[in-house]
Design a protein around this motif. Structure first.
Motif, PDB file in Angstrom:
ATOM      1  N   ARG A 112       2.805   3.928  -1.398  1.00  0.00           N
ATOM      2  CA  ARG A 112       3.235   2.249  -1.031  1.00  0.00           C
ATOM      3  C   ARG A 112       3.145   1.225  -1.929  1.00  0.00           C
ATOM      4  NH1 ARG A 112       0.662  -1.257   2.752  1.00  0.00           N
ATOM      5  NH2 ARG A 112      -1.390   0.043   2.963  1.00  0.00           N
ATOM      6  N   LEU A 113       2.158   1.077  -2.528  1.00  0.00           N
ATOM      7  CA  LEU A 113       1.986   0.010  -3.602  1.00  0.00           C
ATOM      8  C   LEU A 113       3.030   0.410  -4.858  1.00  0.00           C
ATOM      9  CD1 LEU A 113      -1.815  -0.434  -4.218  1.00  0.00           C
ATOM     10  CD2 LEU A 113      -0.141  -2.162  -3.196  1.00  0.00           C
ATOM     11  N   ARG A 114       3.311   1.672  -5.022  1.00  0.00           N
ATOM     12  CA  ARG A 114       3.986   1.798  -6.203  1.00  0.00           C
ATOM     13  C   ARG A 114       5.452   1.423  -5.685  1.00  0.00           C
ATOM     14  NH1 ARG A 114       5.179   7.905  -7.509  1.00  0.00           N
ATOM     15  NH2 ARG A 114       6.319   7.590  -5.687  1.00  0.00           N
ATOM     16  N   ASP A 115       5.948   1.900  -4.737  1.00  0.00           N
ATOM     17  CA  ASP A 115       7.340   1.722  -3.896  1.00  0.00           C
ATOM     18  C   ASP A 115       7.369   0.239  -3.952  1.00  0.00           C
ATOM     19  OD1 ASP A 115       7.493   4.221  -4.298  1.00  0.00           O
ATOM     20  OD2 ASP A 115       7.452   4.585  -1.975  1.00  0.00           O
ATOM     21  N   ALA A 116       6.606  -0.508  -3.751  1.00  0.00           N
ATOM     22  CA  ALA A 116       6.826  -2.039  -3.465  1.00  0.00           C
ATOM     23  C   ALA A 116       6.711  -2.828  -4.685  1.00  0.00           C
ATOM     24  CB  ALA A 116       5.531  -2.624  -2.622  1.00  0.00           C
ATOM     25  N   GLY A 117       6.393  -2.017  -5.891  1.00  0.00           N
ATOM     26  CA  GLY A 117       6.614  -2.707  -7.245  1.00  0.00           C
ATOM     27  C   GLY A 117       5.238  -3.316  -7.545  1.00  0.00           C
ATOM     28  N   SER A 118       4.022  -3.055  -6.912  1.00  0.00           N
ATOM     29  CA  SER A 118       2.754  -3.595  -7.006  1.00  0.00           C
ATOM     30  C   SER A 118       1.880  -2.498  -8.014  1.00  0.00           C
ATOM     31  CB  SER A 118       2.301  -3.971  -5.708  1.00  0.00           C
ATOM     32  OG  SER A 118       3.069  -4.723  -5.150  1.00  0.00           O
ATOM     33  N   ALA A 119       2.488  -1.712  -8.416  1.00  0.00           N
ATOM     34  CA  ALA A 119       1.371  -0.667  -9.006  1.00  0.00           C
ATOM     35  C   ALA A 119       1.289  -0.878 -10.666  1.00  0.00           C
ATOM     36  CB  ALA A 119       2.015   0.778  -8.994  1.00  0.00           C
ATOM     37  N   GLY A 120       0.228  -1.371 -11.013  1.00  0.00           N
ATOM     38  CA  GLY A 120      -0.104  -1.505 -12.581  1.00  0.00           C
ATOM     39  C   GLY A 120      -0.539  -0.200 -13.249  1.00  0.00           C
ATOM     40  N   SER A 121      -1.284  -0.241 -14.101  1.00  0.00           N
ATOM     41  CA  SER A 121      -1.902   0.981 -14.731  1.00  0.00           C
ATOM     42  C   SER A 121      -2.798   1.787 -14.077  1.00  0.00           C
ATOM     43  CB  SER A 121      -2.241   0.804 -16.203  1.00  0.00           C
ATOM     44  OG  SER A 121      -2.957   1.826 -16.832  1.00  0.00           O
ATOM     45  N   ARG A 122      -4.014   0.724 -13.506  1.00  0.00           N
ATOM     46  CA  ARG A 122      -5.095   1.085 -12.876  1.00  0.00           C
ATOM     47  C   ARG A 122      -4.391   1.926 -11.530  1.00  0.00           C
ATOM     48  NH1 ARG A 122      -7.164  -1.601  -8.326  1.00  0.00           N
ATOM     49  NH2 ARG A 122      -9.074  -0.737  -7.629  1.00  0.00           N
ATOM     50  N   ILE A 123      -3.627   1.315 -10.817  1.00  0.00           N
ATOM     51  CA  ILE A 123      -3.096   1.954  -9.463  1.00  0.00           C
ATOM     52  C   ILE A 123      -2.183   3.166  -9.741  1.00  0.00           C
ATOM     53  CG2 ILE A 123      -1.383   1.547  -7.577  1.00  0.00           C
ATOM     54  CD1 ILE A 123      -4.076   0.004  -7.225  1.00  0.00           C
ATOM     55  N   LEU A 124      -1.480   3.432 -11.018  1.00  0.00           N
ATOM     56  CA  LEU A 124      -0.804   4.398 -11.410  1.00  0.00           C
ATOM     57  C   LEU A 124      -1.744   5.593 -11.697  1.00  0.00           C
ATOM     58  CD1 LEU A 124       2.134   3.190 -12.923  1.00  0.00           C
ATOM     59  CD2 LEU A 124       2.075   4.270 -10.804  1.00  0.00           C
TER      60      LEU A 124
END
Length: 421
Positions: free
Chosen positions: A73-85
Protein backbone atom coordinates in the motif's frame (compact mmCIF):
# COMPACT_ATOMS: atom_id res chain seq x y z
CA UNK A 1 13.27 3.86 15.58
CA UNK A 2 11.63 7.00 17.09
CA UNK A 3 7.99 7.60 16.31
CA UNK A 4 6.08 10.84 16.91
CA UNK A 5 3.84 10.39 19.95
CA UNK A 6 1.20 12.68 18.43
CA UNK A 7 0.66 10.45 15.39
CA UNK A 8 -3.07 9.58 15.69
CA UNK A 9 -2.50 6.09 14.36
CA UNK A 10 0.22 5.30 16.87
CA UNK A 11 -1.66 5.63 20.16
CA UNK A 12 -4.25 3.32 21.68
CA UNK A 13 -7.27 4.68 23.57
CA UNK A 14 -5.47 4.08 26.87
CA UNK A 15 -2.46 6.13 25.74
CA UNK A 16 -0.25 3.11 25.09
CA UNK A 17 1.86 3.38 21.94
CA UNK A 18 0.82 0.71 19.45
CA UNK A 19 4.37 -0.65 19.07
CA UNK A 20 4.65 -0.92 22.86
CA UNK A 21 1.29 -2.71 22.89
CA UNK A 22 2.51 -5.17 20.26
CA UNK A 23 5.68 -5.85 22.26
CA UNK A 24 3.51 -6.53 25.33
CA UNK A 25 1.15 -8.86 23.46
CA UNK A 26 4.07 -10.77 21.96
CA UNK A 27 5.70 -11.04 25.41
CA UNK A 28 2.41 -12.47 26.73
CA UNK A 29 2.32 -15.07 23.96
CA UNK A 30 -0.79 -13.52 22.35
CA UNK A 31 0.23 -13.82 18.70
CA UNK A 32 -3.22 -13.53 17.11
CA UNK A 33 -4.15 -10.48 19.22
CA UNK A 34 -0.87 -8.83 18.20
CA UNK A 35 -1.55 -9.42 14.50
CA UNK A 36 -5.10 -8.04 14.76
CA UNK A 37 -3.87 -4.96 16.66
CA UNK A 38 -1.14 -4.31 14.08
CA UNK A 39 -3.56 -4.56 11.19
CA UNK A 40 -6.13 -2.30 12.87
CA UNK A 41 -3.48 0.33 13.58
CA UNK A 42 -2.16 0.04 10.03
CA UNK A 43 -5.59 0.59 8.53
CA UNK A 44 -5.97 3.79 10.58
CA UNK A 45 -2.64 5.37 9.60
CA UNK A 46 -0.82 6.54 6.49
CA UNK A 47 2.41 7.40 8.31
CA UNK A 48 5.23 5.53 6.59
CA UNK A 49 7.42 5.26 9.69
CA UNK A 50 4.59 3.80 11.77
CA UNK A 51 3.52 1.44 8.99
CA UNK A 52 7.13 0.33 8.62
CA UNK A 53 7.31 -0.40 12.36
CA UNK A 54 4.02 -2.31 12.26
CA UNK A 55 5.25 -4.32 9.28
CA UNK A 56 8.46 -5.24 11.13
CA UNK A 57 6.32 -6.63 13.93
CA UNK A 58 4.16 -8.56 11.47
CA UNK A 59 7.27 -10.04 9.83
CA UNK A 60 8.54 -10.96 13.29
CA UNK A 61 5.20 -12.67 13.97
CA UNK A 62 5.49 -14.71 10.77
CA UNK A 63 2.57 -12.84 9.18
CA UNK A 64 4.31 -12.35 5.83
CA UNK A 65 1.23 -11.86 3.66
CA UNK A 66 -0.23 -9.28 6.07
CA UNK A 67 3.07 -7.34 6.18
CA UNK A 68 3.31 -7.49 2.39
CA UNK A 69 -0.17 -5.99 2.00
CA UNK A 70 0.65 -3.08 4.35
CA UNK A 71 3.96 -2.35 2.63
CA UNK A 72 2.57 -2.67 -0.90
CA UNK A 73 0.00 0.00 0.00
CA UNK A 74 2.87 2.36 0.81
CA UNK A 75 4.72 1.44 -2.36
CA UNK A 76 1.66 1.92 -4.55
CA UNK A 77 1.08 5.34 -2.94
CA UNK A 78 4.64 6.38 -3.85
CA UNK A 79 5.71 6.52 -0.18
CA UNK A 80 8.27 3.72 -0.23
CA UNK A 81 11.91 4.59 0.22
CA UNK A 82 14.77 2.14 0.63
CA UNK A 83 13.80 1.16 4.18
CA UNK A 84 10.19 0.33 3.27
CA UNK A 85 11.26 -1.58 0.16
CA UNK A 86 13.78 -3.55 2.21
CA UNK A 87 11.01 -4.56 4.60
CA UNK A 88 8.74 -5.42 1.67
CA UNK A 89 11.44 -7.60 0.13
CA UNK A 90 11.95 -9.41 3.44
CA UNK A 91 8.20 -10.03 3.72
CA UNK A 92 7.98 -11.28 0.14
CA UNK A 93 10.90 -13.66 0.66
CA UNK A 94 9.45 -14.93 3.94
CA UNK A 95 6.24 -15.64 2.03
CA UNK A 96 8.16 -17.68 -0.56
CA UNK A 97 8.04 -15.07 -3.33
CA UNK A 98 11.81 -15.00 -3.78
CA UNK A 99 11.96 -13.70 -7.37
CA UNK A 100 9.62 -10.85 -6.50
CA UNK A 101 11.66 -10.14 -3.36
CA UNK A 102 14.86 -9.89 -5.40
CA UNK A 103 13.32 -7.28 -7.71
CA UNK A 104 12.01 -5.26 -4.76
CA UNK A 105 15.35 -5.37 -2.97
CA UNK A 106 17.28 -4.41 -6.10
CA UNK A 107 15.15 -1.27 -6.18
CA UNK A 108 15.88 -0.66 -2.48
CA UNK A 109 19.62 -0.91 -3.18
CA UNK A 110 19.28 1.43 -6.16
CA UNK A 111 17.63 4.04 -3.92
CA UNK A 112 20.31 3.67 -1.24
CA UNK A 113 23.47 2.04 -2.50
CA UNK A 114 25.16 2.51 0.89
CA UNK A 115 22.64 0.45 2.87
CA UNK A 116 24.30 -2.71 4.17
CA UNK A 117 20.87 -3.79 5.49
CA UNK A 118 19.33 -3.67 2.01
CA UNK A 119 22.30 -5.48 0.48
CA UNK A 120 22.18 -8.20 3.14
CA UNK A 121 18.45 -8.63 2.59
CA UNK A 122 19.02 -8.86 -1.17
CA UNK A 123 21.73 -11.47 -0.66
CA UNK A 124 19.46 -13.48 1.63
CA UNK A 125 16.62 -13.38 -0.92
CA UNK A 126 19.02 -14.57 -3.61
CA UNK A 127 20.24 -17.38 -1.36
CA UNK A 128 16.61 -18.41 -0.88
CA UNK A 129 16.23 -18.36 -4.67
CA UNK A 130 19.43 -20.46 -5.07
CA UNK A 131 21.23 -17.68 -6.95
CA UNK A 132 24.42 -18.20 -4.96
CA UNK A 133 26.94 -16.27 -7.14
CA UNK A 134 24.77 -13.13 -7.04
CA UNK A 135 24.21 -13.56 -3.29
CA UNK A 136 27.97 -13.75 -2.71
CA UNK A 137 28.43 -10.52 -4.65
CA UNK A 138 25.73 -8.80 -2.54
CA UNK A 139 27.30 -9.83 0.77
CA UNK A 140 30.75 -8.78 -0.43
CA UNK A 141 29.31 -5.34 -1.32
CA UNK A 142 27.78 -5.13 2.16
CA UNK A 143 31.18 -5.88 3.71
CA UNK A 144 32.83 -3.14 1.67
CA UNK A 145 30.37 -0.75 3.33
CA UNK A 146 30.55 -2.33 6.83
CA UNK A 147 33.66 -4.55 7.10
CA UNK A 148 32.77 -5.85 10.57
CA UNK A 149 29.13 -6.70 9.79
CA UNK A 150 28.57 -10.07 11.51
CA UNK A 151 25.39 -10.70 9.51
CA UNK A 152 27.15 -10.25 6.17
CA UNK A 153 30.11 -12.41 7.23
CA UNK A 154 27.82 -15.19 8.46
CA UNK A 155 25.64 -15.19 5.33
CA UNK A 156 28.74 -15.11 3.12
CA UNK A 157 30.08 -18.11 5.02
CA UNK A 158 26.77 -19.86 4.40
CA UNK A 159 26.90 -19.05 0.70
CA UNK A 160 30.47 -20.35 0.29
CA UNK A 161 29.57 -23.50 2.24
CA UNK A 162 26.73 -24.22 -0.20
CA UNK A 163 29.22 -24.42 -3.07
CA UNK A 164 31.67 -26.46 -0.95
CA UNK A 165 34.25 -23.68 -0.66
CA UNK A 166 35.06 -24.72 2.89
CA UNK A 167 38.12 -22.53 3.47
CA UNK A 168 36.27 -19.42 2.34
CA UNK A 169 33.26 -20.42 4.43
CA UNK A 170 35.45 -20.94 7.47
CA UNK A 171 37.10 -17.53 7.07
CA UNK A 172 33.76 -15.74 7.13
CA UNK A 173 32.21 -17.83 9.91
CA UNK A 174 35.27 -17.03 12.03
CA UNK A 175 34.94 -13.36 11.14
CA UNK A 176 31.27 -13.48 12.13
CA UNK A 177 32.21 -14.99 15.50
CA UNK A 178 34.86 -12.32 16.03
CA UNK A 179 32.43 -9.53 15.15
CA UNK A 180 29.74 -11.01 17.42
CA UNK A 181 31.38 -12.71 20.45
CA UNK A 182 27.95 -13.75 21.76
CA UNK A 183 27.56 -15.80 18.54
CA UNK A 184 23.87 -15.06 18.04
CA UNK A 185 23.88 -16.69 14.59
CA UNK A 186 25.69 -19.90 15.58
CA UNK A 187 29.03 -19.55 13.78
CA UNK A 188 30.64 -22.12 16.10
CA UNK A 189 27.93 -24.63 15.20
CA UNK A 190 28.49 -24.04 11.48
CA UNK A 191 32.26 -24.51 11.79
CA UNK A 192 31.74 -27.80 13.62
CA UNK A 193 29.14 -28.94 11.07
CA UNK A 194 31.73 -28.46 8.32
CA UNK A 195 34.38 -30.31 10.37
CA UNK A 196 36.43 -27.11 10.45
CA UNK A 197 36.50 -26.93 14.26
CA UNK A 198 35.74 -29.26 17.18
CA UNK A 199 32.09 -29.18 18.26
CA UNK A 200 31.36 -26.71 21.05
CA UNK A 201 30.06 -28.19 24.29
CA UNK A 202 26.70 -26.56 23.57
CA UNK A 203 25.07 -23.92 21.40
CA UNK A 204 25.64 -20.44 22.82
CA UNK A 205 22.89 -18.98 24.98
CA UNK A 206 22.64 -15.98 22.67
CA UNK A 207 22.22 -18.20 19.62
CA UNK A 208 19.41 -20.23 21.21
CA UNK A 209 17.67 -17.11 22.51
CA UNK A 210 17.99 -15.30 19.17
CA UNK A 211 16.81 -18.36 17.22
CA UNK A 212 13.72 -19.02 19.32
CA UNK A 213 12.67 -15.45 19.99
CA UNK A 214 12.35 -15.11 16.23
CA UNK A 215 10.77 -18.54 15.83
CA UNK A 216 8.29 -18.42 18.72
CA UNK A 217 5.29 -16.84 16.92
CA UNK A 218 5.23 -19.54 14.22
CA UNK A 219 6.85 -22.39 16.16
CA UNK A 220 3.82 -24.63 16.78
CA UNK A 221 2.44 -24.34 13.25
CA UNK A 222 5.81 -24.93 11.58
CA UNK A 223 6.91 -27.76 13.86
CA UNK A 224 3.69 -29.77 13.96
CA UNK A 225 2.67 -28.96 10.39
CA UNK A 226 5.68 -28.54 8.10
CA UNK A 227 8.12 -30.70 10.12
CA UNK A 228 5.51 -33.18 11.40
CA UNK A 229 6.97 -32.88 14.89
CA UNK A 230 5.67 -35.53 17.31
CA UNK A 231 8.26 -35.34 20.09
CA UNK A 232 5.95 -34.87 23.11
CA UNK A 233 3.59 -37.62 21.94
CA UNK A 234 6.43 -40.08 21.34
CA UNK A 235 8.22 -39.23 24.59
CA UNK A 236 5.06 -39.59 26.67
CA UNK A 237 4.44 -43.00 25.12
CA UNK A 238 8.02 -44.03 25.96
CA UNK A 239 7.56 -42.83 29.54
CA UNK A 240 4.28 -44.71 29.90
CA UNK A 241 5.93 -47.92 28.70
CA UNK A 242 8.87 -47.48 31.07
CA UNK A 243 6.58 -46.73 34.00
CA UNK A 244 4.47 -49.78 33.28
CA UNK A 245 7.54 -52.04 33.07
CA UNK A 246 8.81 -50.61 36.36
CA UNK A 247 5.61 -51.47 38.23
CA UNK A 248 3.18 -48.74 37.29
CA UNK A 249 3.06 -45.02 36.73
CA UNK A 250 4.28 -42.97 39.69
CA UNK A 251 1.79 -40.67 41.41
CA UNK A 252 1.75 -37.11 40.09
CA UNK A 253 4.67 -35.22 41.58
CA UNK A 254 6.93 -32.22 41.16
CA UNK A 255 8.16 -31.92 37.58
CA UNK A 256 10.42 -29.67 35.53
CA UNK A 257 10.18 -29.19 31.76
CA UNK A 258 13.68 -28.21 30.58
CA UNK A 259 13.55 -26.11 27.42
CA UNK A 260 9.77 -26.02 27.56
CA UNK A 261 9.41 -23.95 24.38
CA UNK A 262 5.80 -22.99 23.68
CA UNK A 263 4.47 -25.70 25.97
CA UNK A 264 3.87 -28.65 23.65
CA UNK A 265 5.50 -31.10 26.07
CA UNK A 266 3.65 -29.51 28.98
CA UNK A 267 0.37 -30.40 27.28
CA UNK A 268 1.45 -34.05 27.06
CA UNK A 269 2.84 -34.45 30.58
CA UNK A 270 0.67 -32.13 32.69
CA UNK A 271 -1.72 -34.95 33.76
CA UNK A 272 1.25 -36.71 35.41
CA UNK A 273 2.38 -33.63 37.32
CA UNK A 274 1.14 -32.25 40.63
CA UNK A 275 3.23 -29.17 39.89
CA UNK A 276 4.92 -28.41 36.56
CA UNK A 277 7.62 -25.77 36.17
CA UNK A 278 9.06 -24.80 32.78
CA UNK A 279 12.51 -23.43 31.95
CA UNK A 280 13.38 -21.66 28.71
CA UNK A 281 16.05 -19.25 27.48
CA UNK A 282 13.75 -17.40 25.07
CA UNK A 283 11.46 -14.76 26.61
CA UNK A 284 8.93 -15.23 23.83
CA UNK A 285 8.88 -19.02 24.11
CA UNK A 286 8.56 -18.77 27.90
CA UNK A 287 5.63 -16.35 27.55
CA UNK A 288 3.90 -18.64 25.07
CA UNK A 289 4.35 -21.61 27.41
CA UNK A 290 2.91 -19.73 30.39
CA UNK A 291 -0.06 -18.61 28.27
CA UNK A 292 -1.06 -22.26 27.69
CA UNK A 293 -2.06 -22.73 31.32
CA UNK A 294 -0.12 -26.01 31.54
CA UNK A 295 2.58 -24.62 33.85
CA UNK A 296 2.48 -23.43 37.42
CA UNK A 297 5.57 -21.34 36.70
CA UNK A 298 7.93 -20.71 33.79
CA UNK A 299 11.46 -19.59 34.66
CA UNK A 300 13.48 -17.62 32.13
CA UNK A 301 17.07 -18.87 32.07
CA UNK A 302 19.72 -21.30 30.90
CA UNK A 303 18.97 -24.92 31.76
CA UNK A 304 21.88 -25.99 33.99
CA UNK A 305 22.29 -22.73 35.93
CA UNK A 306 18.53 -22.55 36.54
CA UNK A 307 18.42 -26.16 37.73
CA UNK A 308 21.38 -25.50 40.04
CA UNK A 309 19.43 -22.65 41.64
CA UNK A 310 16.50 -24.89 42.61
CA UNK A 311 16.22 -25.94 46.23
CA UNK A 312 13.33 -28.42 46.08
CA UNK A 313 13.80 -31.96 44.81
CA UNK A 314 11.92 -33.29 41.81
CA UNK A 315 10.08 -36.45 40.79
CA UNK A 316 10.22 -35.96 37.02
CA UNK A 317 12.49 -34.07 34.61
CA UNK A 318 11.42 -33.66 30.96
CA UNK A 319 13.67 -32.52 28.12
CA UNK A 320 11.85 -32.86 24.81
CA UNK A 321 13.86 -31.60 21.82
CA UNK A 322 16.18 -29.72 24.18
CA UNK A 323 19.38 -31.79 24.28
CA UNK A 324 19.82 -31.19 20.55
CA UNK A 325 21.28 -27.82 21.56
CA UNK A 326 23.65 -29.33 24.14
CA UNK A 327 26.65 -31.46 23.20
CA UNK A 328 28.29 -32.25 26.54
CA UNK A 329 25.55 -33.76 28.73
CA UNK A 330 27.75 -34.12 31.80
CA UNK A 331 26.52 -30.89 33.46
CA UNK A 332 22.82 -31.57 32.99
CA UNK A 333 23.06 -35.20 34.12
CA UNK A 334 25.14 -34.07 37.08
CA UNK A 335 22.63 -31.52 38.32
CA UNK A 336 19.65 -33.84 37.75
CA UNK A 337 21.35 -36.62 39.70
CA UNK A 338 21.25 -34.26 42.69
CA UNK A 339 17.79 -32.80 42.08
CA UNK A 340 15.79 -35.95 41.33
CA UNK A 341 14.53 -37.91 44.28
CA UNK A 342 15.52 -41.61 44.41
CA UNK A 343 13.19 -43.30 41.95
CA UNK A 344 12.66 -40.06 40.05
CA UNK A 345 12.59 -40.09 36.26
CA UNK A 346 14.48 -38.23 33.55
CA UNK A 347 12.69 -38.57 30.20
CA UNK A 348 14.10 -36.93 27.10
CA UNK A 349 14.53 -37.01 23.35
CA UNK A 350 17.70 -36.34 21.41
CA UNK A 351 18.95 -36.79 17.87
CA UNK A 352 21.13 -39.79 17.11
CA UNK A 353 24.76 -39.25 16.10
CA UNK A 354 25.31 -40.57 12.60
CA UNK A 355 28.97 -41.42 13.23
CA UNK A 356 30.79 -42.70 16.30
CA UNK A 357 32.18 -39.42 17.61
CA UNK A 358 35.01 -39.76 20.11
CA UNK A 359 33.38 -37.17 22.38
CA UNK A 360 30.05 -39.02 22.22
CA UNK A 361 28.38 -36.15 20.40
CA UNK A 362 28.65 -34.29 17.10
CA UNK A 363 27.08 -31.46 15.16
CA UNK A 364 25.13 -33.03 12.32
CA UNK A 365 23.79 -31.73 9.00
CA UNK A 366 20.79 -30.36 10.89
CA UNK A 367 23.21 -28.01 12.73
CA UNK A 368 22.04 -29.58 15.96
CA UNK A 369 23.79 -31.98 18.29
CA UNK A 370 23.44 -35.73 17.95
CA UNK A 371 24.54 -38.21 20.63
CA UNK A 372 25.50 -41.86 20.43
CA UNK A 373 23.63 -44.53 22.37
CA UNK A 374 26.89 -45.54 24.05
CA UNK A 375 27.36 -41.97 25.30
CA UNK A 376 23.84 -41.87 26.75
CA UNK A 377 24.45 -45.13 28.59
CA UNK A 378 27.76 -43.80 29.89
CA UNK A 379 26.03 -40.69 31.26
CA UNK A 380 23.40 -42.85 32.94
CA UNK A 381 25.97 -45.09 34.61
CA UNK A 382 28.20 -42.21 35.67
CA UNK A 383 25.38 -40.32 37.36
CA UNK A 384 23.37 -43.08 38.96
CA UNK A 385 20.53 -43.63 36.49
CA UNK A 386 18.97 -46.91 35.39
CA UNK A 387 18.28 -47.09 31.66
CA UNK A 388 14.67 -48.16 31.20
CA UNK A 389 14.26 -47.14 27.56
CA UNK A 390 16.34 -45.91 24.64
CA UNK A 391 14.00 -46.19 21.68
CA UNK A 392 14.91 -45.27 18.13
CA UNK A 393 12.33 -43.01 16.54
CA UNK A 394 11.85 -40.01 14.26
CA UNK A 395 10.29 -37.09 16.10
CA UNK A 396 10.44 -34.74 13.08
CA UNK A 397 11.16 -34.62 9.37
CA UNK A 398 13.41 -32.26 7.47
CA UNK A 399 12.95 -31.86 3.71
CA UNK A 400 10.39 -34.66 4.15
CA UNK A 401 13.08 -37.06 5.46
CA UNK A 402 12.72 -38.50 9.00
CA UNK A 403 15.47 -37.36 11.39
CA UNK A 404 16.87 -40.32 13.43
CA UNK A 405 16.39 -39.76 17.14
CA UNK A 406 16.14 -41.47 20.53
CA UNK A 407 13.25 -41.34 23.00
CA UNK A 408 14.57 -42.20 26.46
CA UNK A 409 13.42 -42.91 30.00
CA UNK A 410 16.08 -43.07 32.74
CA UNK A 411 15.38 -43.59 36.45
CA UNK A 412 17.40 -42.31 39.38
CA UNK A 413 18.06 -45.31 41.58
CA UNK A 414 18.63 -45.42 45.30
CA UNK A 415 22.07 -44.79 46.79
CA UNK A 416 23.90 -45.16 43.48
CA UNK A 417 27.58 -44.39 43.70
CA UNK A 418 29.04 -42.33 40.93
CA UNK A 419 31.58 -44.08 38.78
CA UNK A 420 35.15 -42.88 39.18
CA UNK A 421 36.40 -40.42 36.58
Amino acid sequence: MTLPVDDPGSMEADGEHILDRLDRLIAEGRKEDAIVSALEAGAASDDSWLLGGLSEKLIDLGAASEATAVLERLRDAGSAGSRILTLLGRAQSLGGNHAQAVETLREACYLDGRSADALNALGEARLNADDIPAAIADFERALRIAPDDARAHFRLGDAWARVDERDKAARHFRAAAEADPADRRGAAIRLAELDLAPPPTKASNSYVRHLFDGYAPRYDEHMTGTLRYRGPEILYKTAQGAWAAAGGAPPPGDAIDIGCGTGLSGAAFKPRCARLTGIDLSPRMAAAAMATGHYDEVVLGEAVSTLESLAAQLDLAIACDTLIYIGDLEPIFGVLSRLLRPGGWFVFTNEEAQNEPAAGYEVGPSRRFGHSEAYLREMAARHGFEVHAIERCAIRTEQKVPVPAFSCAFRRHDGAAMLPD
